[in-house]
Design an enzyme around this catalytic site. Sequence first.
Site, PDB file in Angstrom:
ATOM      1  N   HIS A  50       0.842  -1.215   0.000  1.00 32.98           N
ATOM      2  CA  HIS A  50       0.000   0.000   0.000  1.00 32.98           C
ATOM      3  C   HIS A  50       0.865   1.248   0.000  1.00 32.98           C
ATOM      4  CE1 HIS A  50      -3.829   1.988   0.352  1.00 32.98           C
ATOM      5  NE2 HIS A  50      -3.424   2.699   1.391  1.00 32.98           N
ATOM      6  N   HIS A  52       0.833   5.557  -1.353  1.00 31.26           N
ATOM      7  CA  HIS A  52       0.413   6.747  -2.105  1.00 31.26           C
ATOM      8  C   HIS A  52       1.698   7.561  -2.228  1.00 31.26           C
ATOM      9  CE1 HIS A  52      -3.587   5.490  -0.845  1.00 31.26           C
ATOM     10  NE2 HIS A  52      -3.245   5.640   0.416  1.00 31.26           N
ATOM     11  N   ARG A  77      -5.855  15.365   6.582  1.00 31.65           N
ATOM     12  CA  ARG A  77      -6.393  15.130   5.247  1.00 31.65           C
ATOM     13  C   ARG A  77      -6.619  16.452   4.494  1.00 31.65           C
ATOM     14  NH1 ARG A  77     -11.471  11.819   3.254  1.00 31.65           N
ATOM     15  NH2 ARG A  77     -12.406  13.793   3.834  1.00 31.65           N
ATOM     16  N   TYR A 116      -4.524   7.427  -6.762  1.00 33.38           N
ATOM     17  CA  TYR A 116      -5.799   8.143  -6.920  1.00 33.38           C
ATOM     18  C   TYR A 116      -5.661   9.561  -7.434  1.00 33.38           C
ATOM     19  CZ  TYR A 116      -4.971   9.660  -2.010  1.00 33.38           C
ATOM     20  OH  TYR A 116      -4.449  10.154  -0.850  1.00 33.38           O
ATOM     21  N   HIS A 203     -11.917   3.262  -3.860  1.00 37.62           N
ATOM     22  CA  HIS A 203     -11.176   3.908  -2.769  1.00 37.62           C
ATOM     23  C   HIS A 203     -11.599   3.467  -1.376  1.00 37.62           C
ATOM     24  CE1 HIS A 203     -10.196   7.098   0.155  1.00 37.62           C
ATOM     25  NE2 HIS A 203      -9.090   7.229  -0.548  1.00 37.62           N
ATOM     26  N   HIS A 228      -9.616   0.743   0.970  1.00 34.57           N
ATOM     27  CA  HIS A 228      -9.485   1.148   2.375  1.00 34.57           C
ATOM     28  C   HIS A 228     -10.726   0.680   3.128  1.00 34.57           C
ATOM     29  CE1 HIS A 228      -7.059   4.679   0.639  1.00 34.57           C
ATOM     30  NE2 HIS A 228      -6.204   4.047   1.398  1.00 34.57           N
ATOM     31  N   GLU A 231     -10.875   2.233   8.860  1.00 38.44           N
ATOM     32  CA  GLU A 231      -9.633   2.840   9.356  1.00 38.44           C
ATOM     33  C   GLU A 231      -9.886   3.737  10.557  1.00 38.44           C
ATOM     34  OE1 GLU A 231      -7.668   5.346   6.485  1.00 38.44           O
ATOM     35  OE2 GLU A 231      -5.938   5.708   7.791  1.00 38.44           O
ATOM     36  N   HIS A 265      -5.956  -1.339   6.200  1.00 36.44           N
ATOM     37  CA  HIS A 265      -6.051  -0.841   7.586  1.00 36.44           C
ATOM     38  C   HIS A 265      -6.827  -1.797   8.500  1.00 36.44           C
ATOM     39  CE1 HIS A 265      -4.048   2.715   6.314  1.00 36.44           C
ATOM     40  NE2 HIS A 265      -5.046   3.138   5.570  1.00 36.44           N
ATOM     41  N   ASP A 316       2.007   3.104   2.934  1.00 36.51           N
ATOM     42  CA  ASP A 316       0.878   4.037   2.887  1.00 36.51           C
ATOM     43  C   ASP A 316       1.289   5.494   2.642  1.00 36.51           C
ATOM     44  OD1 ASP A 316      -1.652   5.048   3.045  1.00 36.51           O
ATOM     45  OD2 ASP A 316      -1.993   4.619   5.159  1.00 36.51           O
TER      46      ASP A 316
HETATM   47 ZN    ZN Z   1      -4.119   4.614   1.953  1.00 42.94          ZN
END
Ligand code: ZN
Length: 451
Positions: A50, A52, A77, A116, A203, A228, A231, A265, A316
């Site tokens: 995983h 990003h 975020r 993404y 997602h 995901h 989480e 997660h 991640d």
């Molecule tokens: Zn992620």
Amino acid sequence: MVTKQALTSNGWEANVEIGIKDRRIAHIRPAPHGATPTVGLALAAPLNLHSHSFQRAMSGLTEARGPDPSDSFWTWRRLMYKFLDQLTPDQIQAIAAQVFLEMLEAGYSSVAEFHYLHHNAGGVPYANLAELSEQIVEAAKDVGIGLTLLPVLYQFGGLDKRPLAGGQRRFGNDPMQFARLHEGAAKAVATGPEDFNIGVAPHSLRAVDTLGLSDALSLAGNGPVHMHLAEQVAEVEEVQAALNARPTEWLLSNYDVDPRWCLIHCTQMTPLETQALAATGAVAGLCPITEANLGDGIFNGTHYLGHGGNIGFGSDSTVHISLFEELKSLEYSQRLRDKSRAALAKADRSTGRVLFEAAARGGAQAGGRDSGTLAVGKLADILAVDLDNEWGVNRSGDMALDTLIFGGNGQRCISDVWSAGRHVVKEGRHIERERITKKFTATMAELEQNI
Ligand code: ZN
């Protein structure tokens, strides 16, 4: 190569020669009498399940207290969305290349990139819909890491189907546009070596509806499906309010989750959900360093492994890339929660051995990659460690692995990494480190940090 020790599909073997041909392991046999070992200890190099990659550029930017007094995951975020709005395709490739290099140097052979970031700022598609997927593929080719590309379907900003806003707009596709993007991404993947493959990643339950999820699954073919799941507490509450079930509970009762699936997660599961997910044969994709960094919670590893569940590891957010530390972090989270020791060890295997074998096997399964153990015919994903130092002295077998993982300096002992036979790390450094890192640091200097 001739190695003093190797953890093969038969367990620990001493003084063996491992031959590589056409990207695969051609033989594993006793080393010729008197042959000088070229490496100290050989292991199957796991897939990092995983990532990003663009988030690597934010490492260290999110540790101060934000304007939100509770400084939650959602503050992080928002900052991430704002930061990524400035990234260009060139910069995205430069960052991905550095991340992939760091993964190889950490002992991973390959990566499942949960990709993404698809469009230009404001959500305007590039002339080539799969532009940024191509940048990821080019970065992987350049660095020589094995790639499982997971184009992500991201439709909504939440379960109420609110439209994507701000930085999120770079992620968005409806299922029809996503099908075209996925086709373009598959073409890009096909330009890579034979160990590159493609899957699909709806997602999360927050970001796709049932129609989108089903459409995404139809694109997967026999490839991996990643999502995901469970989480954050707030996410569980949102799913519960909208779908009248907890995320894992809802997924398992509405979809035929099988070993092709990797759920990322799973830090918020009840004991019953933990047991039910373990029984599906799917991989729980754990990212303990990021989960600790974001305050997600603790995955119930003792219960999940106790019920025969498969796990693998990913970096991640790539806030810190370290295979050995990911393994250690999972084990320590169990010990801290339960006030125990050797939480994941078995009668016949030490903690480090259980963790490492699970990481290699589960990573390969999650990436649909024909590796995960040292055996003839498997892809030559090999991690070699030097034990001729203050950490490795007088260590062998399970105790050597335990020392690498818990002794704290395992990463510094890595001497070589092969990804599908590509010998990309030598003497602990990626063979193109200077060039790739120079481009990355130049990119970082261009980016606005005060966001
Ligand atoms: Zn992620």
